[in-house]
Design a protein around this motif. Structure first.
Motif, short mmCIF file in Angstrom:
data_model
loop_
_atom_site.label_atom_id
_atom_site.label_comp_id
_atom_site.label_asym_id
_atom_site.label_seq_id
_atom_site.Cartn_x
_atom_site.Cartn_y
_atom_site.Cartn_z
N LEU A 36 0.81 -1.22 0.00
CA LEU A 36 0.00 0.00 0.00
C LEU A 36 0.84 1.27 0.00
O LEU A 36 0.30 2.37 -0.02
N SER A 37 2.16 1.13 0.03
CA SER A 37 3.06 2.28 0.12
C SER A 37 3.71 2.52 -1.24
O SER A 37 4.23 1.59 -1.86
N LEU A 38 3.68 3.76 -1.70
CA LEU A 38 4.35 4.09 -2.95
C LEU A 38 5.85 4.21 -2.70
O LEU A 38 6.28 4.84 -1.73
N ALA A 39 6.62 3.63 -3.59
CA ALA A 39 8.08 3.68 -3.44
C ALA A 39 8.58 5.12 -3.42
O ALA A 39 9.48 5.46 -2.66
N ALA A 40 7.98 5.97 -4.25
CA ALA A 40 8.44 7.35 -4.33
C ALA A 40 8.28 8.09 -3.01
O ALA A 40 9.06 9.01 -2.71
N LEU A 41 7.30 7.69 -2.21
CA LEU A 41 7.06 8.35 -0.93
C LEU A 41 7.93 7.78 0.18
O LEU A 41 7.90 8.28 1.31
#
Length: 204
Positions: A106-111
């Motif tokens: 659920l976590s974006l890599a960019a963030l």
């Protein structure tokens, strides 16, 4: 009965079949237009990001929609974190971010740029297993093993958060990690053992 006579059952069956066929005809243009719209959507410009994973900086060029889980598995080949439900419900993809557990699907890599990410591959120190890894082996806390990396990472966080005071507390705070094999009693026992080790090392 003439050739034009039908029973009530035959009439209902025919109506149902015709209804399904008409519904399919009416829905097809919508599905077709949706698929066409998705195909026509412009590709997002790739991002250059730096992820710090298990103490090492990793430079990647990724689609901005790439999840942290896919970045770890597909780009860094750290396949310990597992793909389970893809909805954040099973916990198989759990990793630590700045010491706190997160569902990497659920976590974006960019963030995650600039954060300290720890996966199951980075938990052991050289050849020495983390106390919870050792406890999982000692307590036979896994069967098929698919959920085990996520269980261990969540368990490490559970101990660090101070939520390993009792079996009931451990069960509550580990409820986001599912084990289809049903090894929950062994998992709880392993976390208790590792918590005791951490407490003795910390002088608690």
């Amino acid at each position: 009965m003439t050739s034009y006579d039908v029973t009530r059952r035959e009439l209902l069956a025919g109506t149902a079949v015709a209804g399904v066929a008409l519904a399919g005809v009416n829905l097809m243009p919508e599905f077709t237009s949706l698929a066409a719209a998705q195909d026509a959507a412009p590709a997002a410009a790739p991002l250059d990001i730096v992820l710090r994973v298990n103490g090492t900086e990793q430079r990647l060029t990724l689609d901005p929609r790439t999840t942290l889980l896919d970045a770890l598995r597909e780009h860094l080949h750290l396949t310990g974190s597992k793909k389970g439900c893809g909805l954040g419900q099973c916990g198989a993809c759990t990793v630590l971010m700045d010491g706190k557990r997160v569902k990497s699907c659920l976590s974006l890599a960019a963030l995650a740029e600039g954060r300290e990410i720890t996966t199951i591959e980075g938990l052991a120190q050289s050849e020495e297993l983390h106390p919870l890894q050792a406890a999982f082996i000692e307590r036979d806390a896994f069967q098929c093993g698919y959920c085990t990396p996520g269980q261990i990472m969540a368990g490490v966080a559970c101990i660090a958060e101070g939520h390993a005071g009792s079996p009931q507390e451990i069960r509550q705070w580990m409820s986001g990690n599912l084990c289809r094999c049903g090894a929950y009693d062994h998992i709880v026992a392993a976390i208790q053992d590792a918590a005791a080790v951490s407490s003795s090392v910390g002088g608690g």
